[in-house]
Design an enzyme around this catalytic site. Structure first.
Site, PDB file in Angstrom:
ATOM      1  CB  CYS A  11      17.646  21.727  85.910  1.00  0.00           C
ATOM      2  SG  CYS A  11      17.502  20.471  87.195  1.00  0.00           S
ATOM      3  CG  ASN A  14      13.606  17.633  89.886  1.00  0.00           C
ATOM      4  OD1 ASN A  14      12.690  16.960  90.338  1.00  0.00           O
ATOM      5  ND2 ASN A  14      13.849  18.832  90.327  1.00  0.00           N
ATOM      6  CB  CYS A  16      22.387  19.430  90.050  1.00  0.00           C
ATOM      7  SG  CYS A  16      23.174  17.801  89.987  1.00  0.00           S
ATOM      8  NE  ARG A  17      21.491  22.465  85.764  1.00  0.00           N
ATOM      9  CZ  ARG A  17      21.403  22.366  84.441  1.00  0.00           C
ATOM     10  NH1 ARG A  17      21.801  23.388  83.700  1.00  0.00           N
ATOM     11  NH2 ARG A  17      20.925  21.276  83.866  1.00  0.00           N
ATOM     12  CB  SER A  18      15.293  22.431  89.132  1.00  0.00           C
ATOM     13  OG  SER A  18      15.280  21.027  89.141  1.00  0.00           O
ATOM     14  CG  ASP A 126      24.389  19.565  84.485  1.00  0.00           C
ATOM     15  OD1 ASP A 126      24.442  19.420  85.722  1.00  0.00           O
ATOM     16  OD2 ASP A 126      23.956  18.711  83.700  1.00  0.00           O
TER      17      ASP A 126
HETATM   18  P1  4NP Z   1      20.621  18.952  86.820  1.00  0.00           P
HETATM   19  O1  4NP Z   1      21.939  18.086  86.554  1.00  0.00           O
HETATM   20  O2  4NP Z   1      19.931  19.100  85.480  1.00  0.00           O
HETATM   21  O3  4NP Z   1      21.119  20.250  87.353  1.00  0.00           O
HETATM   22  O4  4NP Z   1      19.798  18.166  87.833  1.00  0.00           O
HETATM   23  C1  4NP Z   1      21.885  16.830  85.944  1.00  0.00           C
HETATM   24  C2  4NP Z   1      21.810  15.720  86.715  1.00  0.00           C
HETATM   25  C3  4NP Z   1      21.781  14.466  86.127  1.00  0.00           C
HETATM   26  C4  4NP Z   1      21.844  14.346  84.755  1.00  0.00           C
HETATM   27  C5  4NP Z   1      21.897  15.482  83.976  1.00  0.00           C
HETATM   28  C6  4NP Z   1      21.925  16.721  84.579  1.00  0.00           C
HETATM   29  N1  4NP Z   1      21.846  13.076  84.150  1.00  0.00           N
HETATM   30  O5  4NP Z   1      22.053  12.985  82.933  1.00  0.00           O
HETATM   31  O6  4NP Z   1      21.644  12.077  84.849  1.00  0.00           O
END
Ligand code: 4NP
Length: 157
Positions: A11, A14, A16-18, A126
């Site tokens: 994702c 890294n 939240c989703r993955s 997200d």
């Molecule tokens: P993820 O969510 O891609 O599901 O882990 C996010 C977490 C943090 C950020 C973006 C997406 N960020 O920009 O910090």
């Protein structure tokens, strides 16, 4: 014994989703007594060596899985060679992965929800800017995708 498959969930951050997909995949393969190598990574480097978002840890803990020890990492060139399947969460993940991938590994890249019969082309949104209930919805969507992904591997093994 490990199967010939290895899966990298990807994702953006890294956190939240993955990591959720990784936890759900471990739970589902464990339940079915399958042994498939698994990891997760982010396209961005903002959360390298950080644990998952506290809301991710909380949601996953509701399903009796502890991931507080997971540490964020950024995808690296070797990942495209070492893993058999590289699975992104949304369409932007897929286009970024295709740009980073050597041409001979592009076929390894797919979208999680494309493994489902009824939710193909759907993105896992997200939840980062949402609240705890968004993390619950994300888990439910990811778990559906993971169940179908594990069905896919089970048929191939
Ligand atoms: P993820 O969510 O891609 O599901 O882990 C996010 C977490 C943090 C950020 C973006 C997406 N960020 O920009 O910090």
């Amino acid at each position: 014994m490990h199967s010939s498959f290895s899966v990298l969930f990807v994702c953006l951050g890294n956190i939240c989703r993955s990591p959720m997909a990784e936890a759900a995949f471990i739970a589902e393969t464990h339940k079915r007594k399958l042994n498939i190598l698994i990891d997760s990574a982010g396209l961005g480097g903002w959360h390298v060596n950080e644990p998952p978002d506290i809301r991710t840890i909380k949601e996953v803990a509701r399903h009796n899985i502890d991931i507080h020890h997971y540490l964020g990492r950024q995808i690296q060139p070797d990942d495209f060679l070492n893993f058999t399947h590289i699975i992104g969460m949304d369409h932007k993940n897929i286009s970024q992965l295709k740009k980073l991938s050597p041409p001979q590994s592009e076929h390894k890249i797919s979208l999680l929800m494309d493994y489902t019969p009824n939710h193909k082309r759907q993105a896992v949104a997200d939840p980062y800017y949402g609240d705890q209930s968004d993390f619950e919805a994300t888990w439910n969507q990811i778990y559906l995708g993971i169940t179908c992904l594990v069905d896919y591997f089970e048929k191939k093994l």
